[in-house]
Design an enzyme around this catalytic site. Structure first.
Site, PDB file in Angstrom:
ATOM      1  N   CYS A 430       0.835  -1.208   0.000  1.00  0.00           N
ATOM      2  CA  CYS A 430       0.000   0.000   0.000  1.00  0.00           C
ATOM      3  C   CYS A 430       0.868   1.256   0.000  1.00  0.00           C
ATOM      4  O   CYS A 430       1.372   1.642  -1.042  1.00  0.00           O
ATOM      5  CB  CYS A 430      -0.984  -0.048   1.162  1.00  0.00           C
ATOM      6  SG  CYS A 430      -2.474   0.888   0.792  1.00  0.00           S
ATOM      7  N   HIS A 572      -3.504  -5.031   0.330  1.00  0.00           N
ATOM      8  CA  HIS A 572      -2.845  -5.557   1.527  1.00  0.00           C
ATOM      9  C   HIS A 572      -2.790  -7.093   1.473  1.00  0.00           C
ATOM     10  O   HIS A 572      -3.711  -7.755   1.956  1.00  0.00           O
ATOM     11  CB  HIS A 572      -3.604  -5.126   2.787  1.00  0.00           C
ATOM     12  CG  HIS A 572      -3.431  -3.681   3.099  1.00  0.00           C
ATOM     13  ND1 HIS A 572      -2.431  -3.212   3.925  1.00  0.00           N
ATOM     14  CD2 HIS A 572      -4.107  -2.590   2.680  1.00  0.00           C
ATOM     15  CE1 HIS A 572      -2.515  -1.894   4.002  1.00  0.00           C
ATOM     16  NE2 HIS A 572      -3.521  -1.487   3.257  1.00  0.00           N
ATOM     17  N   GLU A 574      -1.220  -9.130   3.174  1.00  0.00           N
ATOM     18  CA  GLU A 574      -1.130  -9.769   4.498  1.00  0.00           C
ATOM     19  C   GLU A 574      -2.506 -10.133   5.041  1.00  0.00           C
ATOM     20  O   GLU A 574      -2.626 -11.026   5.892  1.00  0.00           O
ATOM     21  CB  GLU A 574      -0.373  -8.875   5.489  1.00  0.00           C
ATOM     22  CG  GLU A 574      -1.112  -7.634   5.994  1.00  0.00           C
ATOM     23  CD  GLU A 574      -1.044  -6.423   5.068  1.00  0.00           C
ATOM     24  OE1 GLU A 574      -0.814  -6.611   3.859  1.00  0.00           O
ATOM     25  OE2 GLU A 574      -1.244  -5.295   5.543  1.00  0.00           O
TER      26      GLU A 574
END
Ligand code: GLN
Length: 628
Positions: A430, A572, A574
């Site tokens: 990001c 994102h 993750e």
């Protein structure tokens, strides 16, 4: 234990009362169309003594154990605070803001549920007091309460029950749930969550015996000066719950050491709970072994008995699920011969909770590669061009995570430059994607003042800017682009290699700024590859530098820039990593980090031939063949 005093099913009482809200009625228990009380089961997890006991981890582990048995589970977190969602919360205070597929910004516990259950959640799985009150006030203005004064009981509690029943009926998108796991935020006795606890008491009464299983998570203290476990705090905490009219069915005792028989006896005696339902939930090396520990202690059996669910168990499904999970846990606990150091260079470096999902995503990679991933957290406000080489010298890979605001940004740009020029594997997330664009523009294209309008709205060279038109087209509320979106992948790129040849992936976004489209051509001409894009808008979503492999294949521009692993995501990654499905961008990063660390080592030839490294390392000679 039935919540009603006799065996009359509570629903009969409700039927007599009528399921309506009206001036003459005291009852208010709105039910979604098609909902039948008694058809769904609930497990309510309440914390006593203190917060921070890992209620989310415990509750998600219980849900996992039931899901493994073939039951459809849906978790829900009931938050006491008045914010509508977690979007405006400071990660310093509250930890990471987790984002769901549907764009809900929520507590990081929802991440724990998603990872543990390998299941995508929705806004239905997350409730705040703010949401409840705001909906009630809206209804009040619409005249829904028919002249009644609107009260905490029955109206506020009624809305809570409505939310729970809606989740039971619809699940988190994939149809009705068999068992709802309700986690009440905070501790019994807090002002903020009192109405949730009351709502659960009412729910148990209305749904009837055997419908709601109350689990009290408590804490057994062990003062150093005494050297023995003391149960009083736990007793008092449970007493508080009993005062709220709730008799727990099960008690789980958190403690640093296994809870002694004597202490369990005391707790059992003071809380009307039989010994076989008082469990020791002492600290463990890994949270991922908790599901097996719950099974070993028979907690699953007791929940099934309380809710009358034994005949629903699919033993074959459970065996399969346990084998899959054991493979992950074995990977995590296996002896580790290799070790890499990954720098995480952000602004909230001192607080790991602010980046909890990155921590977890790397843990998933550790299990898959059976290698140590040492996380080196650094605060980029302390980094500049003068000290960068010294600060980053021992790192095998770098992650620049998401963030907001200009603090520490120049340090991040220095990190990107260092990684780009020195072949250090890089993953920008990001904001880490955006600073990679700025760095490239400054140092490769020579646009010295390249910047983002987030840091300076008047900048002359806005490589990253806010694009209101696109937001209109996307039809997103507020000013953030939130939730899961399709990302179109360019074939032949590193992104495509990571995506196993798929042309489209689905990833979660939370950002306000993006690459300014007027610069895209120049950036690409200079050698930057945008290998992931919005399907129809000029929104850049993945960037990469030509990797060694793509240059040799002649697929990417033949600029002299080559890099073993340099990738950025506007989304994102993750947030979608889970133990059973580690996220590809992280897997690629760790494979590249292993190469960085060991490629000059004798063991490298052998190491790089292991299937997991072969899959995730993109080298000219070791081309991965897409499996479909
Ligand atoms: N601040 C940047 C934006 O809003 C990046 C956001 C993030 O890293 N989550 O676009």
């Amino acid at each position: 234990m039935p919540a009603s005093s006799d065996d009359t099913p509570a629903i009969d009482i409700l039927a007599q009362a009528g399921n309506i809200s009206g001036a003459e009625r005291e009852f208010y228990s709105p039910m979604p169309d098609g909902y039948k009380p008694g058809n769904h089961k609930y497990v309510a997890v309440l914390g006593t003594v203190m917060s921070g006991l890992g209620k989310g981890i415990f509750s998600s582990s219980m849900a996992k154990v039931l899901k493994d048995k073939g039951l459809r589970v849906a978790p829900i977190k009931l938050e006491g605070y008045l914010n509508i969602d977690s979007g405006t919360l400071n990660p310093y205070r509250h930890g990471e803001v987790f984002v769901l597929d549907d764009g809900t910004e929520c507590d990081m516990d929802l991440g724990t549920y998603e990872r543990m259950l390998d299941q995508n959640l929705t806004k239905r799985n997350f409730v705040t007091a703010g949401q409840i009150y705001s909906e009630i006030l809206d209804r009040e203005r619409q005249g829904v309460y028919l002249g009644r004064d609107v009260q905490m009981i029955p109206h506020v509690t009624g809305e809570v029950k409505r939310k729970l029943r809606e989740l039971a009926l619809r699940g988190d998108g994939s149809g009705p749930a068999d068992v709802i796991f309700v986690e009440v935020g905070g501790t019994v006795g807090d002002y903020e969550n009192g109405f949730y606890i009351e709502a659960l008491r009412e729910l148990a009464f209305e749904e009837g015996p055997g419908s709601v299983c109350f689990v009290a998570l408590t804490y057994v203290i062990e003062p150093k000066t005494l050297g023995e476990q003391k149960s009083k705090a736990a007793q008092l905490g449970i007493k508080r719950l009993l005062e709220s009219g709730i008799q727990p069915h099960l008690i789980a005792c958190r403690a640093s050491q296994p809870v002694t028989h004597k202490v369990r006896e005391k707790i059992a005696m003071f809380s009307n709970v039989p010994m076989e339902r008082v469990f020791s939930m002492h600290d463990r090396e890994s949270i991922y072994t908790i599901p097996d520990e719950l099974r070993a202690q028979g907690l699953d059996r007791e929940i099934l008995s309380t809710l009358g669910l034994h005949d629903r168990v699919d033993a074959t499904a459970e065996d399969r699920a346990r084998v899959r999970w054991a493979t992950f846990v074995d990977g995590l606990t296996a002896e580790r011969k290799q070790s890499v150091r990954v720098g995480i260079l952000g602004k909230y470096a001192e607080l790991r909770d602010a980046y909890a999902s990155i921590d977890k995503a790397l843990e998933h990679c550790e299990a898959a590669f059976k290698c140590d991933v040492e996380q080196v957290w650094m605060d980029t406000t302390q980094i500049n061009n003068a000290n960068i080489a010294e600060r980053l010298t021992d790192l095998d890979a770098v992650i620049v995570p998401g963030g907001f605001g200009s603090r520490g940004v120049e340090g991040k740009i220095s990190c990107v430059q260092y990684c780009r020029e020195n072949g250090i594997p890089y993953l920008g997330i990001c904001l880490g994607f955006q600073v990679a664009v700025i760095e490239f523009a400054r140092n490769v294209l020579g646009i010295n003042d390249a910047y983002s309008t987030e840091f300076d709205p008047m900048t002359n060279s806005a490589l990253i800017s806010e694009l209101p038109d696109q937001k209109k087209i996307e039809g997103l509320g507020g000013t953030m682009r939130l939730g899961a979106q399709d990302v179109q992948i360019t074939p032949g790129t590193l992104a495509s290699f990571l995506a196993d040849g798929h042309l489209s992936i689905h990833e979660r976004f939370r950002h306000r700024y993006e690459v300014e489209p007027t610069y895209i051509e120049r950036l690409e001409a200079g050698g930057l590859i945008f290998s992931g894009r919005h399907p129809d808008q000029p929104i850049m979503q993945i960037l990469e530098l030509p990797s060694v492999a793509s240059v040799e294949e002649g697929v990417a521009p033949t600029e002299p820039i080559t890099h073993p692993y340099f990738v950025g995501a506007q989304f994102h990654p993750e947030l979608t990593s889970s133990p059973l499905r580690p996220q590809p961008m992280f897997m690629g990063l760790v494979a590249a980090a292993l190469q960085h660390r060991y490629s000059n080592d004798d063991q490298w030839q052998k190491l790089k031939a292991t299937p997991v490294i072969k899959r995730w390392l993109r080298t000219p000679n070791g081309q991965h063949q897409p499996t479909n």
